[in-house]
Scaffold this motif. Structure first.
Motif, PDB file in Angstrom:
ATOM      1  N   UNK A  13      40.315  35.020  47.455  1.00 27.90           N
ATOM      2  CA  UNK A  13      39.623  36.279  47.614  1.00 27.90           C
ATOM      3  C   UNK A  13      39.491  36.510  49.045  1.00 27.90           C
ATOM      4  N   UNK A  14      40.358  37.394  49.194  1.00 24.91           N
ATOM      5  CA  UNK A  14      40.332  37.624  50.987  1.00 24.91           C
ATOM      6  C   UNK A  14      39.193  38.398  51.364  1.00 24.91           C
ATOM      7  N   UNK A  15      38.743  39.269  50.608  1.00 21.97           N
ATOM      8  CA  UNK A  15      37.456  40.204  50.954  1.00 21.97           C
ATOM      9  C   UNK A  15      36.804  40.481  49.775  1.00 21.97           C
ATOM     10  N   UNK A  66      41.837  43.544  48.232  1.00 19.42           N
ATOM     11  CA  UNK A  66      42.265  42.882  49.478  1.00 19.42           C
ATOM     12  C   UNK A  66      43.043  43.985  50.190  1.00 19.42           C
ATOM     13  N   UNK A  67      43.550  45.150  50.087  1.00 21.44           N
ATOM     14  CA  UNK A  67      43.787  46.403  50.724  1.00 21.44           C
ATOM     15  C   UNK A  67      42.851  46.887  51.761  1.00 21.44           C
ATOM     16  N   UNK A  74      47.518  34.155  44.618  1.00 27.91           N
ATOM     17  CA  UNK A  74      47.168  35.422  44.253  1.00 27.91           C
ATOM     18  C   UNK A  74      46.030  35.888  45.218  1.00 27.91           C
ATOM     19  N   UNK A  75      46.397  36.889  46.091  1.00 31.07           N
ATOM     20  CA  UNK A  75      45.378  37.562  47.047  1.00 31.07           C
ATOM     21  C   UNK A  75      44.530  38.602  46.164  1.00 31.07           C
ATOM     22  N   UNK A  76      43.238  38.290  46.217  1.00 36.53           N
ATOM     23  CA  UNK A  76      42.365  39.173  45.233  1.00 36.53           C
ATOM     24  C   UNK A  76      41.157  39.718  46.221  1.00 36.53           C
ATOM     25  N   UNK A 113      45.147  44.487  43.949  1.00 33.59           N
ATOM     26  CA  UNK A 113      44.430  45.610  44.621  1.00 33.59           C
ATOM     27  C   UNK A 113      43.529  46.398  43.739  1.00 33.59           C
ATOM     28  N   UNK A 114      42.473  47.029  44.162  1.00 33.51           N
ATOM     29  CA  UNK A 114      41.766  48.006  43.501  1.00 33.51           C
ATOM     30  C   UNK A 114      42.332  49.357  42.946  1.00 33.51           C
ATOM     31  N   UNK A 115      42.173  50.053  42.018  1.00 34.13           N
ATOM     32  CA  UNK A 115      42.857  51.114  41.626  1.00 34.13           C
ATOM     33  C   UNK A 115      42.327  52.438  42.483  1.00 34.13           C
TER      34      UNK A 115
END
Length: 380
Positions: A22-24, A75-76, A69-71, A99-101
């Motif tokens: 969970x990068x952020x 993450x963006x 998995x970068x979550x 990423x989120x939509x």
């Protein structure tokens, strides 16, 4: 690069099948089910780029082809994601992202991620129409942005996976979502069965009987659609499918076969690193076994008491501990923890009761799991 290891070839006492970072927790959306209880701003103690690279270096010690998995959050929100993906790819990791939509998933960013070595992008759809999806996600326009991002990813050569949360609010949408995914050419549909953590505590789960019916239906989808189907926090899907094979006389399943086909659950084939470095068996099981700033992820996964206990199916309690399917299923350890505070207790979403079990049942408490059984059909 050698072919990545398959699920059955992995010794889950030594390495996870899936490692999520969970990068952020920062995200522009306010989804009603959010496990992370995402916030508008980044946390000041997030793992830095240098911290993240050390984590990826340690993860590569699990072995070549480790799936990462970068979550988030989203993450963006971070600008260093392409750098992290390239770094992980160079280490031999299979780097993916969820990423989120939102407008953050631009065509240029997708192309940059693809050039960095991204292997797959997972996006979420929790409704088959803008109205249903956007209401669940708490953001007008999320549906349109998600569909646009799916198409841009495919144009960039990035395979797309779709994640869908199953709860009372979304279950009737499943057949229409299935039809939409078939038209859009996704490679995988990952169906998440609600665990009441984060903002997801306010949502209503489906009943155990309905969960079995949905999983049976998902098995039919898996057999008929060109994309793969997998479940998250619902290992009883494997029990349902095996029981159906027995009933239809398609092959035989003996005890030895069950042992060879052990399921993946929190802490056993699965690990989660939070935005501040805490290591959990799953993002839905927020009990820390250590921090990657203090010791390598490999040591925490392999040696911590929490992870070792979750890999010992003989320690399961209640009807999960007595179940002949415990090696192939094992129940959701995250849901058991959410409802009881004990990750080794029975999964309250599973209706199956072993023939010789006569102990207490999760639904003996009428407040534990709501009941509203039904099954999605093409006519819904």
């Amino acid at each position: 690069m050698p072919a990545p290891p398959g699920r059955r070839s992995i010794d889950t006492s030594k390495r996870p099948f899936v490692l999520i970072w969970e990068v952020t927790q920062a995200c522009a959306l306010a989804c009603t089910h959010c496990r992370a209880d995402a916030q508008p701003e980044r946390h000041p103690d997030e793992l830095s780029t240098a911290d993240g690279k050390r984590l990826l270096e340690d993860a590569s010690d699990f072995g070549d082809g480790q799936l990462v998995v970068l979550s988030g959050g989203d993450p963006l929100v971070r600008d260093d994601v392409p750098e992290l993906i390239e770094y992980g790819t160079d280490l031999g990791l299979r780097m993916t992202i969820t990423p989120s939509g939102t407008r953050s998933v631009t065509r240029d960013r997708i192309e940059a991620l693809s050039e960095a070595g991204l292997r797959r992008m997972a996006l979420s759809l929790d409704g088959a129409t803008p109205e249903s999806h956007d209401a669940f996600r708490g953001e007008a326009g999320s549906f349109a942005e998600t569909i646009r991002a799916m198409k841009d990813a495919r144009a960039a050569g990035v395979p797309v996976q779709i994640n869908t949360t199953v709860c009372r609010q979304t279950v009737d949408e499943l057949p229409a979502i299935r039809d939409l995914l078939a038209d859009l050419g996704v490679v995988m549909w990952s169906v998440f069965f609600l665990v009441p953590v984060g903002r997801g505590r306010i949502l209503e789960p489906i009943s155990p009987e309905e969960a079995d019916a949905v999983m049976s239906w998902l098995g039919e989808v898996s057999d008929s659609e060109p994309f793969g189907v997998k479940t998250t926090e619902a290992p009883q899907y494997r029990r349902v499918r095996l029981q159906e094979r027995r009933e239809s006389d398609i092959g035989t399943v003996d005890a030895a076969g069950l042992r060879r086909r052990s399921g993946i659950v929190a802490g056993d084939g699965f690990a989660f690193v939070s935005h501040v470095g805490e290591v959990f068996p799953s993002g839905f099981l927020p009990a820390s076994a250590g921090n990657v700033r203090e010791e390598p992820i490999t040591a925490i996964y392999r040696d911590s008491a929490l992870f070792r206990s979750l890999r010992d199916r003989g320690r399961l309690r209640g009807k999960c501990g007595a179940c002949e399917f415990r090696t192939v299923c094992g129940g959701s350890r995250s849901r058991a923890y959410a409802y009881t505070g004990d990750p080794l207790e029975s999964d309250p979403l599973c209706p199956y009761v072993p023939a010789e079990y006569d102990g207490p049942l999760p639904w003996d408490d009428p407040t534990s799991v709501p009941s509203a059984p039904s099954r999605p059909t093409d006519a819904d």
